[in-house]
Design an enzyme around this catalytic site. Sequence first.
Site, PDB file in Angstrom:
ATOM      1  CD  GLU A 101      86.746  57.464 111.452  1.00 31.93           C
ATOM      2  OE1 GLU A 101      85.646  57.909 111.055  1.00 31.93           O
ATOM      3  OE2 GLU A 101      87.207  56.366 111.078  1.00 31.93           O
ATOM      4  N   GLY A 177      89.654  50.624 109.503  1.00 26.39           N
ATOM      5  CA  GLY A 177      90.108  50.931 108.142  1.00 26.39           C
ATOM      6  C   GLY A 177      91.484  50.395 107.808  1.00 26.39           C
ATOM      7  CB  SER A 217      89.206  45.694 109.630  1.00 34.19           C
ATOM      8  OG  SER A 217      90.011  46.835 109.401  1.00 34.19           O
TER       9      SER A 217
END
Length: 255
Positions: A101, A177, A217
Amino acid sequence: MGRRPMIAGNWKMYKTSGQSAILIQNLDERVESMWDRVEVVVCPPFTSLKAASTVIELDRLQMGLGAQDVHWEPEGAFTGEVSVPMLKELRCDYCIVGHSERREMFGETNETVNKKTRALLAADIVPIVCCGETLAIREAEQTDAWVRDQVRAGLDGISPKDAARIVVAYEPIWAIGTGRTPTPEQANDVARGIRATIGAMFGPEAAMTARVLYGGSVKPENALMFMVEPDIDGALVGGAALDAVSFAEIVAASL
Ligand code: 13P
């Protein structure tokens, strides 16, 4: 191989400092009995580090504390940034660097990852160096080469002794995610490549000792299948780390 498993929670931009203190206490109740077998680390936002550090110290919790990013200069005119000495003062043990990110949204490069890694190691804070491929790279079957490049660049110039205590988190970007994950075998293949790269750079001892985490995840339902893989030493958990029950279940899966 004697590597102690690590489950680290990356809280991203969630939890105020008050909420962080409560989550740490709730989590500790559930993982306390597992302390000796697994290292549990929480990485809250900067603003929560003081509260987190205080709870961990006053309640004598066996929980590692990590930040999510850092600047490589010890101080200076860098508006909005936080330095290694600032993290050190808050008793941070770890710091995530190179999260995808930050690479995708905030201009993090392999070069800045390397500067941060070196600055952290010099202050005895262990970097959790993130790497991972996009879906396009995976589909082009370039994952292994891509990740090895990221690791080589991120760890360039550190000592074999420091390499031995480094943590590398393999996080495929397409798995973060999304609820999608690689198969455990695919994740282990990349983890093995990371270990081989560390071995080629720093020798067999560093390769045997450095820990490689899987992230993307990770949930209570799938944690175990990654944890049993020989080159995967734990997990870097996002969403499921924000809930004490699910995070504790993931910790339990690593035993
Ligand atoms: P999720 O567990 O929410 O997919 O996030 C993974 C991650 O980015 C941890 O750093």
